[in-house]
Design a protein around this motif. Structure first.
Motif, PDB file in Angstrom:
ATOM      1  N   ARG A  82      -1.067   5.274  -8.927  1.00  0.00           N
ATOM      2  CA  ARG A  82      -2.367   5.957  -8.968  1.00  0.00           C
ATOM      3  C   ARG A  82      -2.808   6.358  -7.566  1.00  0.00           C
ATOM      4  O   ARG A  82      -3.288   7.471  -7.334  1.00  0.00           O
ATOM      5  N   GLN A  83      -2.598   5.448  -6.619  1.00  0.00           N
ATOM      6  CA  GLN A  83      -2.978   5.726  -5.234  1.00  0.00           C
ATOM      7  C   GLN A  83      -2.163   6.892  -4.670  1.00  0.00           C
ATOM      8  O   GLN A  83      -2.702   7.750  -3.967  1.00  0.00           O
ATOM      9  N   ALA A  84      -0.879   6.925  -4.986  1.00  0.00           N
ATOM     10  CA  ALA A  84      -0.027   8.024  -4.517  1.00  0.00           C
ATOM     11  C   ALA A  84      -0.509   9.347  -5.096  1.00  0.00           C
ATOM     12  O   ALA A  84      -0.577  10.362  -4.397  1.00  0.00           O
ATOM     13  N   LEU A  85      -0.873   9.340  -6.378  1.00  0.00           N
ATOM     14  CA  LEU A  85      -1.392  10.556  -7.008  1.00  0.00           C
ATOM     15  C   LEU A  85      -2.733  10.957  -6.399  1.00  0.00           C
ATOM     16  O   LEU A  85      -2.995  12.140  -6.191  1.00  0.00           O
ATOM     17  N   ASP A  86      -3.583   9.980  -6.109  1.00  0.00           N
ATOM     18  CA  ASP A  86      -4.869  10.283  -5.477  1.00  0.00           C
ATOM     19  C   ASP A  86      -4.677  10.922  -4.106  1.00  0.00           C
ATOM     20  O   ASP A  86      -5.394  11.857  -3.741  1.00  0.00           O
ATOM     21  N   GLU A  87      -3.697  10.426  -3.353  1.00  0.00           N
ATOM     22  CA  GLU A  87      -3.425  11.017  -2.037  1.00  0.00           C
ATOM     23  C   GLU A  87      -2.940  12.458  -2.175  1.00  0.00           C
ATOM     24  O   GLU A  87      -3.343  13.322  -1.400  1.00  0.00           O
ATOM     25  N   LEU A  88      -2.091  12.701  -3.160  1.00  0.00           N
ATOM     26  CA  LEU A  88      -1.631  14.075  -3.392  1.00  0.00           C
ATOM     27  C   LEU A  88      -2.795  14.970  -3.809  1.00  0.00           C
ATOM     28  O   LEU A  88      -2.904  16.109  -3.351  1.00  0.00           O
TER      29      LEU A  88
ATOM     30  N   ALA B 127      -4.880  15.833  -0.770  1.00  0.00           N
ATOM     31  CA  ALA B 127      -4.213  16.831   0.081  1.00  0.00           C
ATOM     32  C   ALA B 127      -4.318  18.225  -0.532  1.00  0.00           C
ATOM     33  O   ALA B 127      -4.628  19.198   0.163  1.00  0.00           O
ATOM     34  N   TRP B 128      -4.080  18.331  -1.846  1.00  0.00           N
ATOM     35  CA  TRP B 128      -4.136  19.649  -2.489  1.00  0.00           C
ATOM     36  C   TRP B 128      -5.557  20.182  -2.561  1.00  0.00           C
ATOM     37  O   TRP B 128      -5.786  21.381  -2.388  1.00  0.00           O
ATOM     38  N   ARG B 129      -6.523  19.320  -2.813  1.00  0.00           N
ATOM     39  CA  ARG B 129      -7.918  19.785  -2.826  1.00  0.00           C
ATOM     40  C   ARG B 129      -8.324  20.308  -1.455  1.00  0.00           C
ATOM     41  O   ARG B 129      -9.036  21.304  -1.350  1.00  0.00           O
TER      42      ARG B 129
ATOM     43  N   VAL C 228       0.837  -1.189   0.000  1.00  0.00           N
ATOM     44  CA  VAL C 228       0.000   0.000   0.000  1.00  0.00           C
ATOM     45  C   VAL C 228       0.869   1.235   0.000  1.00  0.00           C
ATOM     46  O   VAL C 228       2.031   1.192   0.363  1.00  0.00           O
ATOM     47  N   VAL C 229       0.279   2.344  -0.389  1.00  0.00           N
ATOM     48  CA  VAL C 229       1.036   3.588  -0.505  1.00  0.00           C
ATOM     49  C   VAL C 229       1.606   4.007   0.833  1.00  0.00           C
ATOM     50  O   VAL C 229       2.710   4.520   0.910  1.00  0.00           O
ATOM     51  N   ASP C 230       0.884   3.777   1.918  1.00  0.00           N
ATOM     52  CA  ASP C 230       1.364   4.184   3.236  1.00  0.00           C
ATOM     53  C   ASP C 230       2.727   3.578   3.539  1.00  0.00           C
ATOM     54  O   ASP C 230       3.507   4.147   4.275  1.00  0.00           O
ATOM     55  N   SER C 231       3.018   2.395   2.987  1.00  0.00           N
ATOM     56  CA  SER C 231       4.293   1.755   3.269  1.00  0.00           C
ATOM     57  C   SER C 231       5.384   2.229   2.306  1.00  0.00           C
ATOM     58  O   SER C 231       6.528   1.842   2.460  1.00  0.00           O
ATOM     59  N   LEU C 232       5.038   3.051   1.317  1.00  0.00           N
ATOM     60  CA  LEU C 232       6.039   3.597   0.410  1.00  0.00           C
ATOM     61  C   LEU C 232       6.794   4.710   1.114  1.00  0.00           C
ATOM     62  O   LEU C 232       6.204   5.580   1.734  1.00  0.00           O
TER      63      LEU C 232
END
Length: 137
Positions: free
Chosen positions: A86-92, A95-97, A2-6
């Motif tokens: 994709r998940q990393a981009l969604d998290e960004l 955050a920006w929204r 998962v992205v959290d572990s990246l």
């Protein structure tokens, strides 16, 4: 995974790999099916070694996997790794929204405060000139 572990470092490598148009094109080609490095090299105006280096960058980030079959190295896009990107981009994006929404809220509050403090002190006459309330036009 998962992205959290990246880690920040792995996310940096992931976006570095995706920042190059040739590497993105290699990903698109390999999504359709596995291709040999030599077959990929035919599609680009660069040396076989250069294409091989692009594939290595993608492989280090996990976006593609290479498998040796006889004399060929077959390259395949890893859909799970693309999903992590994709998940990393969604998290960004989330955050920006949220930041933009907070800024919009602050601007709306500021505009509301200015409108409330200025209410009744100035008005526009029919000809567009500003007049003070109670003044003869």
């Amino acid at each position: 995974m998962v992205v959290d572990s990246l880690t920040d470092d792995s996310v940096d490598r992931l976006f570095h790999a995706l920042a190059d148009a040739t590497r993105r094109d290699i990903l698109r080609r390999c999504v359709r099916g596995e291709l040999s490095v030599s077959r990929l090299a035919e599609a680009y105006p660069m040396s076989f070694a250069a294409v091989q280096k692009h594939v290595t960058v993608l492989e280090r980030t996990g976006l593609v996997t290479k498998q040796r079959r006889g004399r060929e190295q077959l390259v395949r896009t890893d859909p799970d790794a693309v999903g992590r990107a994709r998940q990393a981009l969604d998290e960004l994006e989330t955050a920006w929204r949220a930041r933009v929404d907070r800024m919009s809220g602050l601007l709306a509050d500021e505009a509301g405060t200015e409108a409330a403090s200025g209410a009744g002190t100035a008005a526009r006459s029919g000809d567009g000139k500003e007049t003070t309330e109670g003044q003869d036009r």
